[in-house]
Design a protein around this motif. Structure first.
Motif, PDB file in Angstrom:
ATOM      1  N   LEU A   1      -1.657  -0.963  -6.962  1.00 25.53           N
ATOM      2  CA  LEU A   1      -0.566  -0.099  -7.386  1.00 25.53           C
ATOM      3  C   LEU A   1       0.262  -0.866  -8.403  1.00 25.53           C
ATOM      4  O   LEU A   1       0.403  -2.087  -8.306  1.00 25.53           O
ATOM      5  CB  LEU A   1       0.297   0.275  -6.184  1.00 25.53           C
ATOM      6  N   HIS A   2       0.806  -0.153  -9.359  1.00 27.34           N
ATOM      7  CA  HIS A   2       1.646  -0.813 -10.357  1.00 27.34           C
ATOM      8  C   HIS A   2       2.788  -1.526  -9.641  1.00 27.34           C
ATOM      9  O   HIS A   2       3.400  -0.970  -8.722  1.00 27.34           O
ATOM     10  CB  HIS A   2       2.189   0.205 -11.359  1.00 27.34           C
TER      11      HIS A   2
ATOM     12  N   TYR B   1      -5.049  11.026  -2.432  1.00 30.05           N
ATOM     13  CA  TYR B   1      -4.450   9.718  -2.711  1.00 30.05           C
ATOM     14  C   TYR B   1      -4.692   8.659  -1.635  1.00 30.05           C
ATOM     15  O   TYR B   1      -4.418   7.488  -1.879  1.00 30.05           O
ATOM     16  CB  TYR B   1      -2.947   9.870  -2.975  1.00 30.05           C
TER      17      TYR B   1
ATOM     18  N   ARG C   1       0.850  -1.187   0.000  1.00 31.63           N
ATOM     19  CA  ARG C   1       0.000   0.000   0.000  1.00 31.63           C
ATOM     20  C   ARG C   1       0.887   1.239   0.000  1.00 31.63           C
ATOM     21  O   ARG C   1       2.047   1.202   0.395  1.00 31.63           O
ATOM     22  CB  ARG C   1      -0.884   0.008   1.252  1.00 31.63           C
ATOM     23  N   LEU C   2       0.316   2.346  -0.383  1.00 29.38           N
ATOM     24  CA  LEU C   2       1.044   3.611  -0.474  1.00 29.38           C
ATOM     25  C   LEU C   2       1.344   4.173   0.913  1.00 29.38           C
ATOM     26  O   LEU C   2       0.481   4.200   1.789  1.00 29.38           O
ATOM     27  CB  LEU C   2       0.213   4.623  -1.273  1.00 29.38           C
TER      28      LEU C   2
ATOM     29  N   ARG D   1       6.132   9.726 -10.998  1.00 27.87           N
ATOM     30  CA  ARG D   1       6.287   8.309 -10.645  1.00 27.87           C
ATOM     31  C   ARG D   1       7.672   7.818 -11.034  1.00 27.87           C
ATOM     32  O   ARG D   1       8.115   8.030 -12.147  1.00 27.87           O
ATOM     33  CB  ARG D   1       5.240   7.474 -11.373  1.00 27.87           C
TER      34      ARG D   1
END
Length: 176
Positions: free
Chosen positions: A145-146, A105, A62-63, A166
């Motif tokens: 997410l990529h 985000y 996760r971010l 990115r």
């Protein structure tokens, strides 16, 4: 491109391994303002421990947002996020821009100096590093997410509104 010996490894491991390959008593990080001197051996140990804590705290890929200060703890968090394979966004250590980015985000975790006012609705607790809090929101953005995403950097953009650049693990590896 792959370097010799890189086949079969996760790209973010290549980056962090380049930083932590020296496991000896030479100085790796010197912060005169904090009167801190960390050897490569200690840096490796601290990053591994912090990466484990981050994996447990975030609970998956996760971010994570980091509002870095001019300190050793920010470097440790940055390297630990890379080691843990957690995509990281480096944000300004200012309350208003951080609040806007969090709203847009929905990071799983915000790591910030304990002196920084966090956005409303965030549950903050002391982190494992002195002077920093780890904050979680009741609701965070879901989604994938990529797999190559490693780092997001903020820019002011032409409108004055932050834009995110990115960077993949491969981008970081090329500069390691």
């Amino acid at each position: 491109r792959h370097r010799p010996g890189d086949r079969g490894r996760r790209k973010h491991d290549v980056v962090i391994d380049a930083v932590l390959k020296h496991r000896d008593d030479r100085p790796a990080l010197i912060a005169p303002a904090q009167d801190v001197r960390i050897t490569y051996a200690e840096l490796g140990r601290r990053v591994e421990e912090l990466a484990d804590w981050l994996r447990q705290t975030v609970g998956g890929r996760r971010l994570v947002f980091l509002a870095p200060g001019p300190d050793v703890e920010s470097v440790l968090f940055y390297l630990a996020c890379l080691r843990a394979g957690l995509p990281l966004c480096l944000t300004e250590p200012q309350s208003e821009p951080l609040a806007r980015l969090c709203a847009a985000y929905g990071p799983a975790l915000v790591l910030a100096p304990d002196t920084l006012a966090l956005p409303g609705g965030w549950d903050s607790r002391p982190s494992t590093l002195r002077g920093y809090v780890a904050a979680r929101a009741a609701h965070t953005a879901e989604g994938s997410l990529h797999p190559d995403l490693a780092l997001l950097l903020t820019t002011s953009g032409s409108t004055g509104s932050p834009k995110l650049v990115r960077l993949t693990a491969g981008n970081l590896g090329a500069n390691a």
